[in-house]
Design a protein around this motif. Structure first.
Motif, mmCIF file in Angstrom:
data_model
loop_
_atom_site.group_PDB
_atom_site.id
_atom_site.type_symbol
_atom_site.label_atom_id
_atom_site.label_comp_id
_atom_site.label_asym_id
_atom_site.label_seq_id
_atom_site.Cartn_x
_atom_site.Cartn_y
_atom_site.Cartn_z
ATOM 1 N N LEU A 85 0.831 -1.206 0.000
ATOM 2 C CA LEU A 85 0.000 0.000 0.000
ATOM 3 C C LEU A 85 0.864 1.254 0.000
ATOM 4 N N VAL A 86 1.962 1.236 0.746
ATOM 5 C CA VAL A 86 2.893 2.371 0.733
ATOM 6 C C VAL A 86 3.451 2.586 -0.677
ATOM 7 N N LEU A 87 3.835 1.494 -1.345
ATOM 8 C CA LEU A 87 4.363 1.616 -2.703
ATOM 9 C C LEU A 87 3.287 2.101 -3.675
ATOM 10 N N ILE A 88 2.057 1.637 -3.493
ATOM 11 C CA ILE A 88 0.960 2.066 -4.361
ATOM 12 C C ILE A 88 0.714 3.560 -4.219
ATOM 13 N N ILE A 89 0.695 4.043 -2.982
ATOM 14 C CA ILE A 89 0.446 5.469 -2.751
ATOM 15 C C ILE A 89 1.570 6.312 -3.341
ATOM 16 N N ARG A 90 2.816 5.882 -3.098
ATOM 17 C CA ARG A 90 3.955 6.671 -3.612
ATOM 18 C C ARG A 90 3.998 6.661 -5.134
ATOM 19 N N TYR A 189 -12.733 -2.386 8.998
ATOM 20 C CA TYR A 189 -11.953 -3.422 8.321
ATOM 21 C C TYR A 189 -12.766 -4.082 7.216
ATOM 22 N N PHE A 190 -14.054 -4.276 7.466
ATOM 23 C CA PHE A 190 -14.922 -4.855 6.433
ATOM 24 C C PHE A 190 -14.963 -3.927 5.210
ATOM 25 N N ALA A 191 -15.091 -2.623 5.452
ATOM 26 C CA ALA A 191 -15.168 -1.665 4.348
ATOM 27 C C ALA A 191 -13.865 -1.650 3.552
ATOM 28 N N ILE A 192 -12.730 -1.730 4.241
ATOM 29 C CA ILE A 192 -11.437 -1.720 3.560
ATOM 30 C C ILE A 192 -11.259 -2.947 2.684
ATOM 31 N N VAL A 193 -11.565 -4.142 3.246
ATOM 32 C CA VAL A 193 -11.295 -5.402 2.546
ATOM 33 C C VAL A 193 -12.309 -5.671 1.444
ATOM 34 N N PHE A 194 -13.583 -5.460 1.732
ATOM 35 C CA PHE A 194 -14.627 -5.917 0.809
ATOM 36 C C PHE A 194 -15.283 -4.807 -0.004
ATOM 37 N N LEU A 195 -14.982 -3.547 0.285
ATOM 38 C CA LEU A 195 -15.563 -2.451 -0.488
ATOM 39 C C LEU A 195 -14.474 -1.604 -1.159
ATOM 40 N N ALA A 196 -13.598 -0.994 -0.354
ATOM 41 C CA ALA A 196 -12.599 -0.082 -0.923
ATOM 42 C C ALA A 196 -11.596 -0.805 -1.809
ATOM 43 N N ALA A 197 -11.113 -1.968 -1.372
ATOM 44 C CA ALA A 197 -10.116 -2.696 -2.174
ATOM 45 C C ALA A 197 -10.669 -3.102 -3.546
ATOM 46 N N PRO A 198 -11.879 -3.688 -3.628
ATOM 47 C CA PRO A 198 -12.411 -3.994 -4.965
ATOM 48 C C PRO A 198 -12.616 -2.751 -5.832
ATOM 49 N N VAL A 199 -13.075 -1.644 -5.227
ATOM 50 C CA VAL A 199 -13.262 -0.417 -6.007
ATOM 51 C C VAL A 199 -11.919 0.070 -6.545
ATOM 52 N N ALA A 200 -10.874 0.046 -5.710
ATOM 53 C CA ALA A 200 -9.551 0.471 -6.162
ATOM 54 C C ALA A 200 -9.050 -0.424 -7.286
ATOM 55 N N ALA A 201 -9.267 -1.733 -7.169
ATOM 56 C CA ALA A 201 -8.793 -2.667 -8.188
ATOM 57 C C ALA A 201 -9.537 -2.478 -9.507
ATOM 58 N N LEU A 202 -10.850 -2.386 -9.457
ATOM 59 C CA LEU A 202 -11.644 -2.264 -10.681
ATOM 60 C C LEU A 202 -11.390 -0.939 -11.397
ATOM 61 N N THR A 203 -11.350 0.150 -10.637
ATOM 62 C CA THR A 203 -11.119 1.451 -11.272
ATOM 63 C C THR A 203 -9.697 1.543 -11.817
ATOM 64 N N GLY A 204 -8.731 0.957 -11.085
ATOM 65 C CA GLY A 204 -7.360 0.955 -11.584
ATOM 66 C C GLY A 204 -7.229 0.171 -12.876
ATOM 67 N N LYS A 225 -14.479 8.055 -17.294
ATOM 68 C CA LYS A 225 -14.712 9.213 -16.439
ATOM 69 C C LYS A 225 -15.167 8.780 -15.052
ATOM 70 N N LEU A 226 -16.017 7.762 -14.987
ATOM 71 C CA LEU A 226 -16.482 7.257 -13.690
ATOM 72 C C LEU A 226 -15.321 6.653 -12.911
ATOM 73 N N ALA A 227 -14.468 5.899 -13.595
ATOM 74 C CA ALA A 227 -13.316 5.287 -12.929
ATOM 75 C C ALA A 227 -12.392 6.355 -12.349
ATOM 76 N N LYS A 228 -12.154 7.440 -13.104
ATOM 77 C CA LYS A 228 -11.297 8.506 -12.613
ATOM 78 C C LYS A 228 -11.900 9.196 -11.397
ATOM 79 N N SER A 229 -13.215 9.365 -11.412
ATOM 80 C CA SER A 229 -13.864 10.051 -10.301
ATOM 81 C C SER A 229 -13.874 9.217 -9.023
ATOM 82 N N LEU A 230 -13.645 7.907 -9.143
ATOM 83 C CA LEU A 230 -13.647 7.030 -7.971
ATOM 84 C C LEU A 230 -12.251 6.645 -7.503
ATOM 85 N N HIS A 231 -11.301 6.544 -8.432
ATOM 86 C CA HIS A 231 -9.989 5.978 -8.102
ATOM 87 C C HIS A 231 -9.218 6.853 -7.107
ATOM 88 N N TRP A 232 -9.104 8.135 -7.376
ATOM 89 C CA TRP A 232 -8.353 9.022 -6.500
ATOM 90 C C TRP A 232 -9.003 9.143 -5.109
#
Length: 310
Positions: A85-90, A189-204, A225-232
């Protein structure tokens, strides 16, 4: 013939007003924080709110089969998740702010598929992060540890509200990560693993060069455009979570928390802290390495052609 009008000299702006504004903003944060704490404590003085906190102290109901303790695989995947995650952010910040690519990567199989080395490094780390996440989720359900972060009762919501009020009032709920998480942690933790992580993966994936752009129907269903509005914003959510998460780890029983996650015990010794400090060295090294194209190129050459700018 008229003579040209003299140019008005441009006044150079000084950075001091902006720096002063930042300084005043930073100085006001503690004051605003104290005001928020006072407001929450005032709110908790009402009978209905006090009754809610008494009836739902913060720990949601867990299945009886939930075993205490933190398995070794949780510790390892937790560290790898933090590292990637540190490498992804940087690398994500590099991709967002880079004006001129320091190097280019191109596929040997698909010649039109090319990208900057910064973007290639970002995607490569994303893949490793996803693999680690899949391993975590598989082991999570295979071992029964899933009940620690997946709510199994509706009472998780009033318990989470109670825990939030207790945190905000600085009268923090009882913390025992060795046996259970409180309801607010569980939902986070549920939101990070099962919501935010899939959104980050799909939009990326949608924004990457590997998206099947020739499939117009799929591209219309999931527009760029939708992917860009969600990824950041999703990345900012991860950053905010990490700041709060690390802050609470360090302030709700430092040695015990670090032993729980890094040393596999529920004691208050220093082993977990020592391992944690070692992990910080590795995180710092990764942060520095992902900044330099030559380090990325050393790996990228195994998967395609690399051209560095001189």
């Amino acid at each position: 013939m008229t003579s040209p009008r003299p140019r008005t000299p441009r006044l150079e702006t000084t950075p001091w007003p902006r720096a002063l504004a930042y300084l005043l903003g930073a100085a006001s944060l503690p004051v605003l924080g104290l005001m928020a704490v006072a407001a929450v404590r005032w709110l908790m003085s009402f009978g209905a709110v006090a009754d809610l906190v008494a009836a739902y102290p913060g720990t949601s109901t867990l299945p009886e089969v939930t075993a205490p303790g933190i398995p070794a695989w949780v510790s390892w995947t937790h560290f790898l998740n933090a590292f990637f995650l540190v490498l992804i952010i940087r690398s994500g910040l590099r991709v967002r702010n880079e004006k001129v690519a320091g190097g280019l990567w191109s596929s040997r199989k698909v010649k039109k598929r090319r990208m900057s080395l910064a973007l290639w490094g970002h995607i490569a780390v994303d893949v490793l992060w996803l693999v680690n996440g899949v391993v975590f989720v598989v082991l999570l359900f295979a071992t029964g540890h899933w009940a620690r972060i997946v709510p199994t009762s509706w009472d998780v919501f009033p318990h989470a509200l109670s825990a939030f009020l207790q945190y905000a009032s600085l009268d923090w709920p009882v913390h025992d990560g060795w046996t259970h998480y409180n309801a607010l942690q569980q939902l986070s933790y549920f939101a990070i693993v099962f919501l935010a992580a899939p959104v980050a993966a799909l939009t990326g994936f949608r924004l990457s060069a590997f998206w099947p752009r020739q499939n117009e129907r799929l591209s219309r269903v999931f527009p760029e455009k939708l992917a860009k509005s969600l990824h950041w914003p999703t990345m900012l959510f991860f950053v905010a979570f990490v700041i709060v998460h690390v802050g609470l780890v360090l302030t709700t029983g430092l040695r015990r928390n670090l032993n729980t996650m890094y040393a596999g015990n529920d004691g208050d010794g220093w082993l977990g802290a020592v391992v944690f400090l070692g992990s910080l060295v590795i995180l710092a090294a990764g942060w520095l390495a992902i900044r330099h194209d030559r380090w990325i190129a050393a790996v990228a050459r195994r998967f395609g052609d690399v051209r560095l700018r001189k």
